[in-house]
Design a protein around this motif. Structure first.
Motif, PDB file in Angstrom:
ATOM      1  N   VAL A   1      -3.110  -4.427   6.232  1.00 52.82           N
ATOM      2  CA  VAL A   1      -2.841  -3.517   5.106  1.00 52.82           C
ATOM      3  C   VAL A   1      -1.357  -3.121   5.021  1.00 52.82           C
ATOM      4  CG1 VAL A   1      -5.195  -2.601   5.113  1.00 52.82           C
ATOM      5  CG2 VAL A   1      -3.417  -1.353   6.318  1.00 52.82           C
ATOM      6  N   ARG A  42      -7.222   1.664   3.433  1.00 52.49           N
ATOM      7  CA  ARG A  42      -6.521   1.651   2.130  1.00 52.49           C
ATOM      8  C   ARG A  42      -6.834   2.909   1.345  1.00 52.49           C
ATOM      9  NH1 ARG A  42      -7.783  -3.992   1.780  1.00 52.49           N
ATOM     10  NH2 ARG A  42      -5.895  -5.163   2.237  1.00 52.49           N
ATOM     11  N   ARG A  43      -8.112   3.266   1.330  1.00 53.45           N
ATOM     12  CA  ARG A  43      -8.506   4.457   0.556  1.00 53.45           C
ATOM     13  C   ARG A  43      -7.834   5.706   1.150  1.00 53.45           C
ATOM     14  NH1 ARG A  43     -14.268   4.844   0.918  1.00 53.45           N
ATOM     15  NH2 ARG A  43     -14.328   2.991  -0.398  1.00 53.45           N
ATOM     16  N   ALA A  99     -10.624  -2.156   6.534  1.00 55.67           N
ATOM     17  CA  ALA A  99      -9.400  -2.201   5.713  1.00 55.67           C
ATOM     18  C   ALA A  99      -9.589  -1.359   4.452  1.00 55.67           C
ATOM     19  CB  ALA A  99      -9.063  -3.647   5.348  1.00 55.67           C
ATOM     20  N   THR A 100     -10.759  -1.401   3.877  1.00 53.31           N
ATOM     21  CA  THR A 100     -11.023  -0.604   2.669  1.00 53.31           C
ATOM     22  C   THR A 100     -10.930   0.889   2.994  1.00 53.31           C
ATOM     23  OG1 THR A 100     -12.430  -2.344   1.823  1.00 53.31           O
ATOM     24  CG2 THR A 100     -12.747  -0.168   0.849  1.00 53.31           C
ATOM     25  N   MET A 101     -11.488   1.287   4.149  1.00 52.91           N
ATOM     26  CA  MET A 101     -11.398   2.702   4.554  1.00 52.91           C
ATOM     27  C   MET A 101      -9.931   3.121   4.710  1.00 52.91           C
ATOM     28  SD  MET A 101     -14.267   2.909   7.583  1.00 52.91           S
ATOM     29  CE  MET A 101     -13.976   4.615   8.023  1.00 52.91           C
ATOM     30  N   THR A 117      -4.080   5.671   0.339  1.00 51.85           N
ATOM     31  CA  THR A 117      -3.806   5.844  -1.096  1.00 51.85           C
ATOM     32  C   THR A 117      -3.967   7.309  -1.506  1.00 51.85           C
ATOM     33  OG1 THR A 117      -4.832   3.707  -1.325  1.00 51.85           O
ATOM     34  CG2 THR A 117      -4.356   4.812  -3.353  1.00 51.85           C
ATOM     35  N   ASP A 132     -12.919  -6.214   6.814  1.00 50.81           N
ATOM     36  CA  ASP A 132     -12.677  -5.904   5.391  1.00 50.81           C
ATOM     37  C   ASP A 132     -13.125  -4.483   5.057  1.00 50.81           C
ATOM     38  OD1 ASP A 132     -11.616  -8.308   4.920  1.00 50.81           O
ATOM     39  OD2 ASP A 132     -13.417  -9.196   4.028  1.00 50.81           O
ATOM     40  N   GLN A 133     -14.252  -4.094   5.637  1.00 51.97           N
ATOM     41  CA  GLN A 133     -14.749  -2.734   5.363  1.00 51.97           C
ATOM     42  C   GLN A 133     -13.805  -1.685   5.968  1.00 51.97           C
ATOM     43  OE1 GLN A 133     -18.583  -3.655   7.089  1.00 51.97           O
ATOM     44  NE2 GLN A 133     -19.612  -3.447   5.117  1.00 51.97           N
ATOM     45  N   LEU A 185       0.844  -1.187   0.000  1.00 51.47           N
ATOM     46  CA  LEU A 185       0.000   0.000   0.000  1.00 51.47           C
ATOM     47  C   LEU A 185       0.889   1.250   0.000  1.00 51.47           C
ATOM     48  CD1 LEU A 185      -2.957   0.932   0.316  1.00 51.47           C
ATOM     49  CD2 LEU A 185      -2.605   0.875   2.789  1.00 51.47           C
TER      50      LEU A 185
END
Ligand code: SAM
Length: 339
Positions: A58, A297-298, A293-295, A301, A290-291, A2
């Motif tokens: 992550v 990661r976003r 982790a998505t927050m 990034t 997972d949700q 990441l």
């Protein structure tokens, strides 16, 4: 891996476990009154542990416990034990002012703490009292001795250098570090959060720190190493080493792989960030790993923060956050965010 907009990886997490502190350092918590985080908002150890699992997922592989004063958090060694078991974590460290360290160090080490950094800005009792509004310097020394016993070779001392306050103690602190077996790191006074008394003339820049130490010890050699650690390290002619964290005059944003989680679960991508991401709200409203982790990661990034460099680029520089704003939002404080 990441990476953010400037290709910086997410590797280090500073976990603030409390916003409370038993010192009132004039460069960090100088006001009489503070707005504390509501108790019910503080993340439980299980919540912290599950967020750390997501961070490890992550890419984070190093965690440092901080605060406030982390040793004020009740049963901290229980949290250390939970984190130390995580397979993906390669480092688990603690930053403390040392007052409660001698009492807790054996339990922390037994639970799996790997390293400790003790903050100490002066060896003089009268100065310590003026700077911290506490007369517990002896307990800090006891904490240092305990760290020497329990974490030999894995123990550092962090010193904030303030012009006109402790800038005459640089060599004394290096000698003290030698006696207790710790490498000293000098931190330039930063204009972050609670540093409401910050002014440019109170900063002793890295070049002046080096010049003063060279006048005492002779030629100082930089140590060449590739690391995202904030300190640049140096060797004295007799082989002793020390570090300088020049966050104010020569920031290292381009290598910054750190983010910060407050004790109530706000995630900040920079020590100077004014906005964070509320991971407590996500967690407590039932988001699954997972949700979350998505927050994360976003968020990472999209990260463009270069807070210390932005501050340096300002011509006229004063304290970053006015007292009035700090009083409205404790998340802007250094003691909430963790140093
Ligand atoms: N209470 C613990 C301690 O004393 O180490 C952990 C929290 S404290 C906020 C973490 C570190 O931030 C300490 O080494 C402290 O000296 C440093 N710090 C606080 N305010 C600072 C400032 N304005 N400039 C540079 N360092 C600062």
């Amino acid at each position: 891996m990441l990476a953010d907009v400037f290709n910086r990886p997410l590797r280090n997490l500073r976990l603030s476990v409390t916003d409370r502190c038993n010192l009132r350092c004039e460069y960090c918590m100088p006001e009489d009154d503070y707005q504390w985080l509501p108790r019910e908002d503080l993340l439980h150890f299980e919540e912290l542990s599950s967020l750390v699992d997501v961070f490890v997922e992550v890419g984070v592989d190093r965690v440092r416990l901080t605060g406030g004063e982390p040793l004020l958090r009740r049963n901290l060694s229980t949290l250390v034990g939970m984190l130390a078991k995580k397979a993906g974590l390669n480092d688990l460290a603690l930053t403390t002012n040392g007052i409660l360290l001698a009492d807790q160090i054996d339990a922390l080490a037994a639970a799996g703490l790997r390293r400790v950094t003790v903050s100490l800005d002066t060896l003089r009792a009268d100065r310590f009292k003026a700077l911290t509004r506490s007369d517990e310097l002896d307990r800090v020394h006891a904490g240092m001795q305990a760290a020497q016993r329990v974490f030999p070779g894995r123990f550092k001392i962090d010193t904030v250098v303030i012009n006109g306050v402790n800038d005459d103690e640089l060599a004394d602190l290096i000698e003290y570090g030698r006696r207790v077996g710790a490498e000293v790191r000098f931190i330039e006074y930063m204009d972050v959060g609670g540093a409401t008394k910050w002014a440019p003339e109170r900063v002793l820049p890295r070049r002046d720190i080096l010049a003063r130490l060279e006048a005492t010890y002779g030629a100082i050699a930089p140590i060449q190493e590739h690391s995202s650690a904030p300190a640049d390290r140096y060797t004295l002619p007799d082989g002793a080493t020390f570090g300088i964290i020049s966050s104010t005059t020569q920031p290292f944003c381009s290598d910054c792989d750190r983010s910060r989680l407050t004790a109530d679960g706000m995630w900040y991508l920079c020590l100077y960030a004014t906005q964070g991401l509320d991971l407590r709200a996500a967690l407590r409203s039932g988001a699954n790993p997972d949700q979350i982790a998505t927050m994360i990661r976003r968020g990472w990034t999209e990260r463009t923060d270069r807070g210390a460099e932005d501050r340096l680029a300002l011509g006229d520089r004063r304290a970053f956050v006015p007292v009035k704003s700090l009083k409205k939002d404790p998340h802007l404080e250094m003691h909430t965010r963790g140093g």
